[in-house]
Design an enzyme around this catalytic site. Structure first.
Site, PDB file in Angstrom:
ATOM      1  N   GLN A 108      29.741  61.762 -15.687  1.00 42.25           N
ATOM      2  CA  GLN A 108      30.390  62.933 -15.077  1.00 42.25           C
ATOM      3  C   GLN A 108      31.258  63.627 -16.123  1.00 42.25           C
ATOM      4  O   GLN A 108      32.298  63.095 -16.518  1.00 42.25           O
ATOM      5  CB  GLN A 108      31.268  62.448 -13.907  1.00 42.25           C
ATOM      6  CG  GLN A 108      32.015  63.526 -13.177  1.00 42.25           C
ATOM      7  CD  GLN A 108      33.158  62.947 -12.346  1.00 42.25           C
ATOM      8  OE1 GLN A 108      33.616  61.828 -12.606  1.00 42.25           O
ATOM      9  NE2 GLN A 108      33.621  63.689 -11.364  1.00 42.25           N
ATOM     10  N   SER A 128      36.492  66.220 -16.552  1.00 33.86           N
ATOM     11  CA  SER A 128      37.865  66.318 -17.053  1.00 33.86           C
ATOM     12  C   SER A 128      37.914  66.807 -18.495  1.00 33.86           C
ATOM     13  O   SER A 128      37.035  66.502 -19.298  1.00 33.86           O
ATOM     14  CB  SER A 128      38.547  64.955 -16.993  1.00 33.86           C
ATOM     15  OG  SER A 128      38.538  64.482 -15.686  1.00 33.86           O
ATOM     16  N   GLU A 148      49.786  60.963  -7.120  1.00 32.20           N
ATOM     17  CA  GLU A 148      50.495  62.166  -6.656  1.00 32.20           C
ATOM     18  C   GLU A 148      49.528  63.133  -5.964  1.00 32.20           C
ATOM     19  O   GLU A 148      49.879  63.762  -4.965  1.00 32.20           O
ATOM     20  CB  GLU A 148      51.194  62.876  -7.839  1.00 32.20           C
ATOM     21  CG  GLU A 148      52.388  62.124  -8.407  1.00 32.20           C
ATOM     22  CD  GLU A 148      52.004  60.952  -9.311  1.00 32.20           C
ATOM     23  OE1 GLU A 148      50.819  60.834  -9.688  1.00 32.20           O
ATOM     24  OE2 GLU A 148      52.888  60.140  -9.631  1.00 32.20           O
ATOM     25  N   GLU A 193      33.034  61.350  -4.873  1.00 31.43           N
ATOM     26  CA  GLU A 193      33.773  60.489  -5.819  1.00 31.43           C
ATOM     27  C   GLU A 193      34.885  59.755  -5.082  1.00 31.43           C
ATOM     28  O   GLU A 193      35.050  58.552  -5.202  1.00 31.43           O
ATOM     29  CB  GLU A 193      34.372  61.346  -6.941  1.00 31.43           C
ATOM     30  CG  GLU A 193      35.263  60.532  -7.883  1.00 31.43           C
ATOM     31  CD  GLU A 193      35.705  61.304  -9.127  1.00 31.43           C
ATOM     32  OE1 GLU A 193      35.728  62.550  -9.084  1.00 31.43           O
ATOM     33  OE2 GLU A 193      36.023  60.647 -10.121  1.00 31.43           O
ATOM     34  N   SER A 201      33.497  58.415 -18.442  1.00 33.77           N
ATOM     35  CA  SER A 201      33.082  57.010 -18.309  1.00 33.77           C
ATOM     36  C   SER A 201      31.586  56.891 -18.596  1.00 33.77           C
ATOM     37  O   SER A 201      30.781  57.658 -18.055  1.00 33.77           O
ATOM     38  CB  SER A 201      33.346  56.501 -16.891  1.00 33.77           C
ATOM     39  OG  SER A 201      34.692  56.687 -16.540  1.00 33.77           O
TER      40      SER A 201
HETATM   41  C1  LIG Z   1      39.449  54.829 -15.587  1.00 35.57           C
HETATM   42  C2  LIG Z   1      39.200  56.316 -15.594  1.00 35.57           C
HETATM   43  C3  LIG Z   1      37.906  56.809 -15.583  1.00 35.57           C
HETATM   44  C4  LIG Z   1      37.678  58.179 -15.591  1.00 35.57           C
HETATM   45  N1  LIG Z   1      36.375  58.615 -15.618  1.00 35.57           N
HETATM   46  C5  LIG Z   1      36.135  59.959 -15.662  1.00 35.57           C
HETATM   47  C6  LIG Z   1      34.788  60.442 -15.751  1.00 35.57           C
HETATM   48  O1  LIG Z   1      33.836  59.672 -15.806  1.00 35.57           O
HETATM   49  N2  LIG Z   1      34.587  61.769 -15.811  1.00 35.57           N
HETATM   50  C7  LIG Z   1      35.617  62.670 -15.757  1.00 35.57           C
HETATM   51  O2  LIG Z   1      35.358  63.856 -15.777  1.00 35.57           O
HETATM   52  N3  LIG Z   1      36.912  62.242 -15.691  1.00 35.57           N
HETATM   53  C8  LIG Z   1      37.194  60.912 -15.646  1.00 35.57           C
HETATM   54  N4  LIG Z   1      38.486  60.455 -15.594  1.00 35.57           N
HETATM   55  C9  LIG Z   1      39.585  61.439 -15.668  1.00 35.57           C
HETATM   56  C10 LIG Z   1      40.346  61.600 -14.367  1.00 35.57           C
HETATM   57  O3  LIG Z   1      39.600  62.324 -13.417  1.00 35.57           O
HETATM   58  C11 LIG Z   1      41.662  62.331 -14.730  1.00 35.57           C
HETATM   59  O4  LIG Z   1      42.382  61.485 -15.605  1.00 35.57           O
HETATM   60  C12 LIG Z   1      42.487  62.626 -13.504  1.00 35.57           C
HETATM   61  O5  LIG Z   1      41.885  63.614 -12.718  1.00 35.57           O
HETATM   62  C13 LIG Z   1      43.923  63.084 -13.886  1.00 35.57           C
HETATM   63  O6  LIG Z   1      43.873  64.121 -14.791  1.00 35.57           O
HETATM   64  P1  LIG Z   1      44.710  64.069 -16.151  1.00 35.57           P
HETATM   65  O7  LIG Z   1      44.455  62.764 -16.811  1.00 35.57           O
HETATM   66  O8  LIG Z   1      44.385  65.322 -16.921  1.00 35.57           O
HETATM   67  O9  LIG Z   1      46.241  64.091 -15.707  1.00 35.57           O
HETATM   68  P2  LIG Z   1      47.104  65.384 -15.294  1.00 35.57           P
HETATM   69  O10 LIG Z   1      46.341  66.184 -14.297  1.00 35.57           O
HETATM   70  O11 LIG Z   1      47.527  66.085 -16.542  1.00 35.57           O
HETATM   71  O12 LIG Z   1      48.330  64.712 -14.598  1.00 35.57           O
HETATM   72  C14 LIG Z   1      49.462  64.213 -15.332  1.00 35.57           C
HETATM   73  C15 LIG Z   1      50.497  63.748 -14.307  1.00 35.57           C
HETATM   74  O13 LIG Z   1      50.949  64.869 -13.531  1.00 35.57           O
HETATM   75  C16 LIG Z   1      50.790  64.599 -12.131  1.00 35.57           C
HETATM   76  N5  LIG Z   1      50.392  65.834 -11.418  1.00 35.57           N
HETATM   77  C17 LIG Z   1      49.429  66.729 -11.804  1.00 35.57           C
HETATM   78  N6  LIG Z   1      49.332  67.719 -10.885  1.00 35.57           N
HETATM   79  C18 LIG Z   1      50.248  67.455  -9.914  1.00 35.57           C
HETATM   80  C19 LIG Z   1      50.626  68.109  -8.694  1.00 35.57           C
HETATM   81  N7  LIG Z   1      50.034  69.239  -8.307  1.00 35.57           N
HETATM   82  N8  LIG Z   1      51.596  67.542  -7.942  1.00 35.57           N
HETATM   83  C20 LIG Z   1      52.231  66.389  -8.336  1.00 35.57           C
HETATM   84  N9  LIG Z   1      51.909  65.739  -9.504  1.00 35.57           N
HETATM   85  C21 LIG Z   1      50.936  66.258 -10.267  1.00 35.57           C
HETATM   86  C22 LIG Z   1      49.664  63.594 -12.082  1.00 35.57           C
HETATM   87  O14 LIG Z   1      49.722  62.843 -10.866  1.00 35.57           O
HETATM   88  C23 LIG Z   1      49.942  62.739 -13.316  1.00 35.57           C
HETATM   89  O15 LIG Z   1      50.935  61.783 -13.018  1.00 35.57           O
HETATM   90  C24 LIG Z   1      38.759  59.096 -15.596  1.00 35.57           C
HETATM   91  C25 LIG Z   1      40.073  58.608 -15.610  1.00 35.57           C
HETATM   92  C26 LIG Z   1      40.301  57.234 -15.622  1.00 35.57           C
HETATM   93  C27 LIG Z   1      41.724  56.770 -15.650  1.00 35.57           C
END
Ligand SMILES: Cc1cc2nc3c(=O)[nH]c(=O)nc-3n(C[C@H](O)[C@H](O)[C@H](O)COP(=O)(O)OP(=O)(O)OC[C@H]3O[C@@H](n4cnc5c(N)ncnc54)[C@H](O)[C@@H]3O)c2cc1C
Length: 404
Positions: free
Chosen positions: A123, A126, A370, A241, A158
């Site tokens: 997928q 992100s 969150e 998902e 992933s």
């Molecule tokens: C083990 C693992 C596997 C993954 N696999 C995939 C994959 O296969 N494909 C893929 O595309 N992605 C994948 N991801 C990515 C995952 O979808 C993102 O990490 C996730 O959506 C969070 O986005 P970010 O890391 O950019 O954090 P951010 O969105 O930048 O968030 C940072 C912090 O801000 C908080 N925050 C953000 N917006 C808000 C809001 N509106 N209100 C309150 N708090 C908020 C969040 O909760 C977090 O604590 C994976 C992540 C992990 C950990």
């Protein structure tokens, strides 16, 4: 709800149980195979016998079974330690998206190979600037003849390093508000210009990757949905998902920590006799009971043919921190031995150490704590919406926070 199987459900359970008993691969059959080949062996065996992806239509390699039969199958299959995991994105997210949005020819080409485990999908959603706020993603696609040319970067993908295909959402029009300028494709991961770089995790493993696109060409025939309809198509993927991640359990739970507290001592007495330990266990017991009955509500909805709603977010929001808390507590109970992650040396086969390292990821993947809390607040409790300052503004006019 009625907790007993209906006659039809009981017959289905018996059939599944008997087949599993006779078909689960023996340890010596799996020995010497890497985890992906092990998973493929088990998936193909299920597929050949009609037990793969059982709710899918038969023409796509499924069994045409009901959602409640899927739950029964999962309950029976989870009685065994089996290889798997590598198909969850393809089967749990890509396939339902293809079923909803792909042409008949593409469905016939790809979905049966997802069911048989012959092809693995990842997928590509992100990005560094688009995680929780997925619609803020920046990877660009520009039309060139019958192809689209992709440039940009994805992150946290992933299994990209062993996947055959990927589902991809990109920006095709930066001049309209963020949700309206996205388009959804699938692509061959071996396409020229795709570069995959592993990301090393706290556990020492590298399950996910950065994926870079440099002038990667995708034929327009690999588009799902209309140009600019990528957000709606993504929602099909995201709904599936959350359902598949929410369904995941953990070996770390009340029972395992209770047994551990019976085995280890605090001040020369079994830990289970310690008041602070008992209070913790009582809290976790209550949380698990709440989660169990919430899950039964989902089962009731499924058995009536209804689709569970956003209240499903509770399972992940409560379950993942609980498991992390329990793993941390168990590591403390194990004292110095809690620090050992080598399975052959640690008393509990490093169960708690591995959970402690992996659960933080679960609290982020598929929607952070969150974001789950926001979903419950807005869509279950009907509280006012989160502030969305970029709503309705063309994407290329949204301030980026950078002065450059
Ligand atoms: C083990 C693992 C596997 C993954 N696999 C995939 C994959 O296969 N494909 C893929 O595309 N992605 C994948 N991801 C990515 C995952 O979808 C993102 O990490 C996730 O959506 C969070 O986005 P970010 O890391 O950019 O954090 P951010 O969105 O930048 O968030 C940072 C912090 O801000 C908080 N925050 C953000 N917006 C808000 C809001 N509106 N209100 C309150 N708090 C908020 C969040 O909760 C977090 O604590 C994976 C992540 C992990 C950990």
């Amino acid at each position: 709800m009625d907790f007993a199987d209906t006659q039809k459900e009981a017959a289905f359970r018996e059939e599944a149980r008997t087949w599993l008993k006779n078909s689960v691969p023996a340890a010596k059959e799996l020995a010497g195979l890497d985890p992906i080949r092990q998973a493929k062996l088990w998936q193909k065996r299920k597929y050949d016998a009609g037990w793969a992806c059982i709710t899918w239509p038969k023409e796509f390699g499924g069994r045409g079974a009901s959602a409640i039969e899927q739950v029964i199958w999962n309950q029976e299959e989870s009685q065994y330690e089996l290889p798997g995991g590598v198909f969850s994105i393809g089967q749990g997210m890509a396939a339902p998206t293809l079923m909803t949005w792909a042409t008949e020819a593409a469905k016939a080409r790809f979905i049966p190979k997802l069911a048989s485990g012959e092809e693995i999908w990842c997928q590509l959603f992100s990005e560094p600037a688009g995680g929780s706020d997925l619609a803020a993603l920046r990877t660009r696609a520009v039309k060139d003849g019958d192809d689209w040319v992709i440039n940009g970067q994805k992150i946290w993908t992933s299994g990209a390093h062993y996947s055959d295909f990927g589902i991809l959402v990109v920006r095709t029009d930066p001049t309209v508000p963020k949700h309206k300028g996205l388009t959804y494709f699938y692509l061959d991961m071996k396409s020229p210009g795709v570069e995959i770089k592993p990301i090393r995790q706290i556990s020492g493993e590298a399950h996910f990757n950065e994926v870079y696109f440099t002038d990667v060409r995708i034929p327009d025939s690999q588009r799902l949905g209309a140009i600019g309809q990528g957000w709606q198509v993504s929602l099909t993927t995201l709904m599936n998902e959350r359902a598949s991640i929410g369904a995941g359990g953990s070996a770390v739970g009340f029972d395992s920590v209770f047994k551990l507290a019976q085995k280890v001592n605090i001040d020369d007495r079994p830990a289970i006799e310690n008041g602070a330990v008992r209070a913790k266990l009582a809290d976790w017991y209550c949380q698990e009971a709440g989660l169990k009955y919430t899950a039964y509500r989902t089962l009731s909805a499924l058995s009536r043919g209804a689709i569970p709603g956003p209240e499903n977010s509770i399972g992940k929001l409560v379950g993942a921190p609980k498991t992390q808390d329990m793993a941390s507590f168990a590591i403390d109970l194990l004292e110095q031995a809690g620090a050992i992650r080598d399975q052959s040396l640690s008393g509990e086969l490093a169960l708690y150490q591995n959970a402690y390292m992996s659960i933080p990821g679960l609290r982020i993947a598929g929607g952070t704590d969150e974001i789950m809390a926001n979903i419950i607040a807005e869509r279950v409790l009907g509280l006012p919406q989160d502030v969305r300052v970029d709503k309705g503004i063309p994407f290329n006019e949204v301030p980026t926070g950078s002065s450059k």
